[in-house]
Design a protein around this motif. Structure first.
Motif, short mmCIF file in Angstrom:
data_model
loop_
_atom_site.label_atom_id
_atom_site.label_comp_id
_atom_site.label_asym_id
_atom_site.label_seq_id
_atom_site.Cartn_x
_atom_site.Cartn_y
_atom_site.Cartn_z
N ARG A 13 0.83 -1.21 0.00
CA ARG A 13 0.00 0.00 0.00
C ARG A 13 0.86 1.26 0.00
NH1 ARG A 13 -3.94 -2.94 3.41
NH2 ARG A 13 -5.81 -3.06 2.13
N ALA A 14 2.02 1.19 0.66
CA ALA A 14 2.91 2.36 0.70
C ALA A 14 3.49 2.63 -0.68
CB ALA A 14 4.01 2.13 1.71
N ARG A 16 2.57 1.56 -3.76
CA ARG A 16 1.73 1.68 -4.96
C ARG A 16 1.28 3.10 -5.23
NH1 ARG A 16 -4.31 0.03 -2.72
NH2 ARG A 16 -4.26 1.84 -1.37
N ASP A 17 1.27 3.96 -4.22
CA ASP A 17 0.74 5.31 -4.40
C ASP A 17 1.76 6.37 -4.12
OD1 ASP A 17 -2.47 4.36 -3.03
OD2 ASP A 17 -1.87 4.69 -5.12
N CYS A 18 3.05 6.04 -4.17
CA CYS A 18 4.04 6.99 -3.69
C CYS A 18 5.06 7.36 -4.77
CB CYS A 18 4.75 6.40 -2.49
SG CYS A 18 5.96 7.52 -1.79
N PRO A 19 5.27 8.64 -5.00
CA PRO A 19 6.23 9.08 -6.02
C PRO A 19 7.60 9.45 -5.46
CG PRO A 19 4.92 10.95 -5.33
CD PRO A 19 4.51 9.81 -4.45
N MET A 20 7.82 9.24 -4.16
CA MET A 20 8.94 9.93 -3.51
C MET A 20 10.32 9.34 -3.76
SD MET A 20 7.46 12.53 -2.29
CE MET A 20 8.49 13.32 -1.06
N ARG A 39 6.82 2.81 -7.69
CA ARG A 39 5.36 2.96 -7.70
C ARG A 39 4.73 2.07 -8.76
NH1 ARG A 39 2.17 5.91 -11.28
NH2 ARG A 39 0.01 5.67 -10.66
N GLY A 40 5.34 2.03 -9.93
CA GLY A 40 4.81 1.19 -11.02
C GLY A 40 4.75 -0.27 -10.61
N MET A 43 2.01 -0.68 -8.12
CA MET A 43 0.71 -0.70 -8.80
C MET A 43 0.43 -2.07 -9.39
SD MET A 43 -1.44 1.75 -8.96
CE MET A 43 -2.27 1.78 -10.54
#
Lengths: 374, 484
Positions: A13-14, A16-20, A39-40, A43
C-alpha cells in the motif's frame, strides 16, 4: 518470504501510491517508463492482489524482473519501506506459476548443473592460478565466487599473491561453486534453501572456521540470507569480507605498503557491501593508506552509492539496460577525473569494465591495487 | 484479451515512429498508467475496480517523434494523453478514452545552461530533482521545490502551473518560463517568442501554461534560474490569532520585502504542526518565514520581518522550528506520514486578495465542518504562497471513515469538492491554485470563467479540431475516438 502478511500489505500500500523515490530508480531513468519505478511495480502488484491483473497477464513478469534490487529505494525512503523485498516476493509468486523469464530459468539451471550462472564448464582454481593448491592446516577459506572464476581471474591471482606474501595458509572449495545468491534474487526460495544446504555442507567439510568472501553478493548471501533459508553455515563460522580481513591486517601492521598511488582514485561501494551489510569504511581505509590525498569520493557514495548495473540479476535478463546503468556509474567516476575506479567485488568490476572506453579509466579490484603495492 | 487487427496495424505505425523498445501495450504496463495520485482513482483501484485503460504507451525521444505521433493520432482519431511524472492529484494524466499515453520521460536532455543570462534550456521530460542537481553542480538552482520534485517533470511543472515551497520569492513554475517549444495537437512544431516580456502583441506562449496537455505537447522549455544564495535562513513566529498572522504576512509582502517563504498555519494545524516538528504544544497561529540571498540583504530583510511580527505581538520562536521544517519538508509526503487511504482527503486550495482572505477562510472552513458534520469532516489550512496582492490558502478536508463502497466514496468526494470550489468562486477565489483541474474539476470551469469560457473553448477547437489532446480534462468537449 521475509515479510509477515501484514508487513507485505503495508509495504504494498505504501509503494503503490508513492512518487517519492521515483528518481532513485536507475532502470526507470534509462527506460523513461513508469512501470520501472517503485510505484509502477507497487501498482502492478496491487492489481494482482485485487485480481484487476492476472499472473497470466502479459507484462507482469517483465515488470517484476526489471528491478535492480539495489536497496536504494529503501535507503531514500523516510518511511523505510523495503521495496526490494516486496519485489522479490512478487518474483517468487511469478516463478512458482512458471511465468519467470526464460533467462531466469536457464541461469538457475546453470547454477544447479554447472555451479555457475553462465553454464560454462570450469577447470578448477589450479587452471586459473598456476600451482595453486589447497594448503595443509589452513587458517582461512577463500571463497572467490563465480564472477571471479569465470570473468575476472586476475582478482583471484591478486588475492592469492597477497595471501602467499602474508604467509596465510588457505583452503578453498575444489571445485568451487556459486553461493546461490541468484536463487534469492530471482525468487526461487526453495532453490535457495536446497542449493544453500548443499553448499553449506561442502564448506562444513573444509573444517576451517574463517570464511573470506570476495564478492559482495556472496558475502550477503552467506551472512544474512543462508540462515533465513534454513541452510546455516557451521556454528562458530566467521564470515568476513576480504576488505575487512585486509583492513584488520593493516591495522595490526601485518599488511604494509611499499608504494603509493599518485593518480586520482575513486571507490565504488558494491550495493551488497555498503548499503546492505554496512562494510563501508574498511575498503576506504585501505585505499587511503595507498592513495592518500589522491583518493576522492564520487557524489553518490557509501549508503547512497549507485548500482554498478549488475543488481537484481538484470545482466542476465536485461543486458542492454544493465550496460547502460554501468555506463552511468562509470561517467560518475569520470566526472571526478579519476584515473582508477576501485571496487571490492568481482561482479561489480565485471559490470563496470564492460562500460568503459579504451584509455579513459581503469577499473580495478581492491585486491589488485593492494597486490601491486606490497 | 484478444487484440483487434486495427490494434495491430496502429501498433505497427507507432513502432515505425518510435521503434520497438519505446512502445508498451501489455496489460500490466497499461494498468500502471491507468491511475495517478488523485484520490478518486486511488480509491477505485484500492477497492479492486478496473480503471480506464490506455491502448498504448509511447516514449518519444525527440520533438520530431512527438509530432509524427500526433499526426498519426489525428488521422486515426485516437486520443493522446501526455504524461510527465504523473503526480497530478486531480486526474490530469489518466487516459479516460483509451488511446495513447505519451510518456515524455525519455526526452530528458539538458540542452544549455546559460550562466550569463541565468537560464536553462531542457527537454520537457527531465525529472525535476535531476535537473536541480545538475544546476547545483554549476552553483545554480531552479529553486522550484514542490513535494513532487522527485517524480515530476519540467514540462509537468509548467503544464499544471505548479508551486514550490519557495515560490513566494522565486515564483511559481509559470513565472519562470522564458520560452517554449510546443507541438500543436495537429503535429505542427512551434516556438514561442524568445522572451516573455515584450510589446509584440498578445502572446501565444500563455496558452500552453496551465493547459495540462489539452492544447498541445510542450517538448522544450527555457527557464529562468538563480544563483544558489549565500545564506538561507528560516525563523518561527507564533501569533495569537490567524488574523494577526495574515496581517503580518500582508505587511511583509506589501512593504515589498522579499522572503523566500512564508508559511502560516491556522489554529488546528498549528497544534499539529508544532507538535510534529518541535514536539511541543502551541496554541495560536504559527508562521515559518524564510529569507535568502546575499548576507547583507538577508540581515536587513530578516530584521524588517522581525519588526513587523513583533509589532503584531508574535512570540519569537527563533530559528529551530523554521530550519527543522525546511530540512524535513518532504518527509511528510512519505508514507506513513502522509494522509493516506483509507482516510478521504482533498486539498481544495485556492487564492484570493488580502482584503478578502479572512472571510474566505471562514467560509471554506464552515462549508466543510458544518456541511459534512455527519461524516465527522475536519478542516485544516495553511497559507504557503504569498503574492504582492494576496495569498493562496492550502486547505484540506479529512474524513477518517469514508464509505467502503468505491462508488459511494467517489460520489461523496466529488460532492465535497463541488461545494468547496463553489464557495471559493463565490468569495472571489478560483477553482484551484496549484494542483490543476485534471478531469475531476473540469465541469466547474464554465462556472468559473463565465462568458470568457467561450474564448477558451474556441481556442481549443482551433488548435485541436479532432479533440484528441487529453480529452476529458479541463472541461473541454470530447469527441468519438477510434477503439483500438
Amino acid at each position: 518470504m521475509f515479510f509477515t502478511r501484514e508487513e507485505r500489505l503495508e509495504t504494498l500500500r505504501a509503494c503503490r501510491d508513492c512518487p517519492m523515490c521515483h528518481h532513485t530508480d536507475a532502470i526507470a531513468w534509462v527506460t523513461g517508463k513508469e512501470t520501472n519505478t517503485p510505484r509502477g511495480r507497487g501498482m502492478a502488484l496491487w492489481g494482482l492482489e485485487k485480481g484487476i491483473l492476472s499472473w497470466d497477464d502479459d507484462g507482469v513478469s517483465d515488470i517484476l524482473y526489471k528491478s535492480l534490487l539495489d536497496g536504494l529505494a529503501q535507503e531514500w525512503c523516510d518511511g523505510n519501506y523495503d521495496h526490494d523485498e516486496l519485489v522479490i516476493d512478487g518474483r517468487n509468486r511469478t516463478l512458482e506459476r512458471g511465468k519467470a523469464p526464460l533467462e531466469v530459468v536457464q541461469v538457475l539451471k546453470n547454477i544447479r548443473e554447472k555451479g555457475n550462472p553462465y553454464g560454462l564448464k570450469e577447470g578448477g582454481i589450479e587452471t586459473l592460478v598456476k600451482g595453486c593448491r589447497v594448503e595443509k592446516d589452513p587458517e582461512v577459506i577463500l571463497f572467490f565466487g563465480s564472477s571471479a572464476r569465470i570473468h575476472r581471474p586476475e582478482i583471484i591471482v591478486a588475492v592469492i599473491k597477497i595471501m602467499s606474501f602474508l604467509k596465510i595458509p588457505f583452503t578453498f572449495l575444489d571445485p568451487e561453486v556459486d553461493s546461490g545468491f541468484l536463487f534469492y534474487q530471482f525468487g526461487d526460495f526453495k532453490g535457495a534453501a536446497d542449493y544453500g544446504k548443499w553448499v553449506a555442507g561442502m564448506i562444513r567439510r573444509l573444517e576451517t572456521s574463517k570464511l573470506i568472501v570476495l564478492s559482495a553478493s556472496d558475502y550477503r548471501m552467506f551472512t544474512t540470507r543462508y540462515s533465513r533459508f534454513g541452510s546455516p553455515l557451521p556454528k562458530g563460522m566467521n564470515v568476513i569480507h576480504i576488505t575487512e580481513f585486509l583492513n584488520q591486517l593493516l591495522k595490526d601492521k601485518r599488511l604494509i605498503f611499499q608504494k603509493t598511488i599518485k593518480e586520482k582514485v575513486t571507490y565504488h561501494d558494491p550495493c551488497h557491501l555498503g548499503r546492505f551489510t554496512d562494510v563501508v569504511e574498511p575498503p576506504r581505509e585501505l585505499i587511503n593508506a595507498i592513495a592518500g590525498p589522491y583518493f576522492i569520493e564520487m557524489e553518490w557514495n557509501r549508503k547512497r552509492a549507485h548500482c554498478c548495473g549488475g543488481g537484481g540479476g538484470i545482466s542476465f535478463t536485461f543486458p542492454e539496460i544493465s550496460e547502460k546503468i554501468s555506463r552511468i556509474r562509470v561517467e560518475e567516476a569520470l566526472r571526478e577525473e579519476a584515473k582508477i575506479l576501485v571496487t571490492s567485488c568481482p561482479d561489480c568490476k565485471q559490470m563496470l569494465n564492460r562500460a568503459i572506453q579504451p584509455g579513459e579509466i581503469e577499473i580495478k579490484d581492491i585486491s589488485e591495487i593492494i597486490a601491486d603495492v606490497i | 484479451m484478444e487484440k483487434s487487427l486495427l490494434h495491430e496495424m496502429v501498433k505497427e505505425e507507432i513502432q515505425d515512429i518510435v521503434g520497438r523498445d519505446d512502445i508498451d501495450f501489455k496489460e500490466a504496463d497499461k494498468f500502471c498508467y491507468a491511475s495517478d495520485f488523485s484520490w478518486v482513482h486511488r480509491v477505485w483501484v484500492d477497492r479492486g475496480l478496473r480503471p480506464m485503460m490506455p491502448d498504448f504507451i509511447v516514449f518519444p525521444e525527440s520533438t520530431e517523434e512527438v509530432s509524427r505521433i500526433l499526426k498519426m493520432a489525428n488521422r486515426h482519431k485516437i486520443s493522446v494523453t501526455p504524461y510527465g511524472g504523473g503526480t497530478n492529484p486531480n486526474g490530469g494524466t489518466v487516459p479516460l478514452y483509451g488511446g495513447i499515453v505519451m510518456d515524455l520521460k525519455k526526452m530528458k536532455r539538458i540542452i544549455r545552461i546559460d550562466e550569463t543570462s541565468l537560464t536553462v534550456t531542457a527537454q520537457a521530460g527531465i525529472n525535476g530533482q535531476m535537473l536541480e542537481w545538475e544546476l547545483n553542480r554549476h552553483g545554480l538552482t531552479l529553486a522550484h521545490y514542490p513535494a513532487s520534485e522527485y517524480c515530476a517533470t519540467l514540462g509537468g511543472y509548467v503544464s499544471t502551473r505548479g508551486s514550490g515551497t519557495l515560490s513566494t520569492k522565486y515564483g511559481k513554475a509559470e513565472e519562470m518560463v522564458l520560452s517554449m517549444e510546443v507541438v500543436l495537437p495537429t503535429g505542427q512544431i512551434i516556438r514561442t517568442l524568445p522572451v516573455p516580456n515584450h510589446a509584440t502583441g498578445p502572446d501565444v506562449f500563455h496558452l500552453f501554461i496551465g493547459a495540462e496537455g489539452t492544447f498541445g505537447v510542450i517538448t522544450e522549455l527555457t527557464m529562468r534560474i538563480d544563483p544558489i544564495p549565500e545564506v538561507r535562513e528560516f525563523y518561527g513566529y507564533l501569533f495569537e490569532s490567524l488574523e494577526d498572522g495574515i496581517e503580518a504576512g500582508r505587511r511583509i509582502m506589501t512593504k515589498r520585502i522579499r522572503p523566500c517563504a512564508i508559511r502560516l498555519y491556522d489554529a488546528p494545524s498549528t497544534i499539529k504542526f508544532v507538535k510534529k516538528v518541535l514536539g511541543i504544544d502551541a496554541i495560536g497561529s504559527f508562521m515559518v518565514v524564510g529569507i535568502d540571498g546575499e548576507r547583507s540583504m538577508v540581515e536587513v530583510e530578516k530584521n524588517e520581518i522581525k519588526k513587523i511580527c513583533l509589532e503584531l505581538k508574535a512570540k519569537n520562536m527563533g530559528r529551530e522550528p523554521g530550519e527543522v521544517w525546511w530540512k524535513d519538508r518532504y518527509k511528510f509526503y512519505f508514507p506513513p506520514f502522509i494522509p493516506n487511504l483509507p482516510t478521504m482527503f482533498g486539498t481544495v486550495d485556492s487564492i484570493v486578495t488580502y482584503d478578502r482572505i479572512i472571510d474566505f477562510y471562514k467560509a471554506k472552513k464552515k462549508a466543510i465542518e458544518e456541511g459534512y458534520k455527519d461524516w465527522g469532516a475536519t478542516y485544516t489550512a495553511h497559507f504557503s504562497h504569498w503574492f504582492p496582492w494576496g495569498t493562496m490558502i492550502y486547505d484540506r478536508f479529512f474524513i477518517e471513515k469514508p464509505p467502503q463502497d468505491a462508488r459511494e466514496a467517489v460520489e461523496l468526494y466529488n460532492k465535497i469538492w463541488a461545494d468547496s470550489v463553489r464557495v471559493s468562486i463565490k468569495n472571489g477565489g478560483v477553482i484551484n491554485e496549484h494542483h490543476g483541474i485534471g478531469c475531476k474539476l473540469g465541469y466547474l470551469m464554465p462556472e468559473q470563467y463565465g462568458p470568457t469560457w467561450n474564448v477558451l473553448t474556441g481556442i481549443k477547437n482551433l488548435l485541436d479540431p479532432n479533440r484528441i489532446m487529453n480529452p476529458g480534462k479541463l472541461g473541454f468537449e470530447v469527441s468519438e475516438y477510434t477503439k483500438v
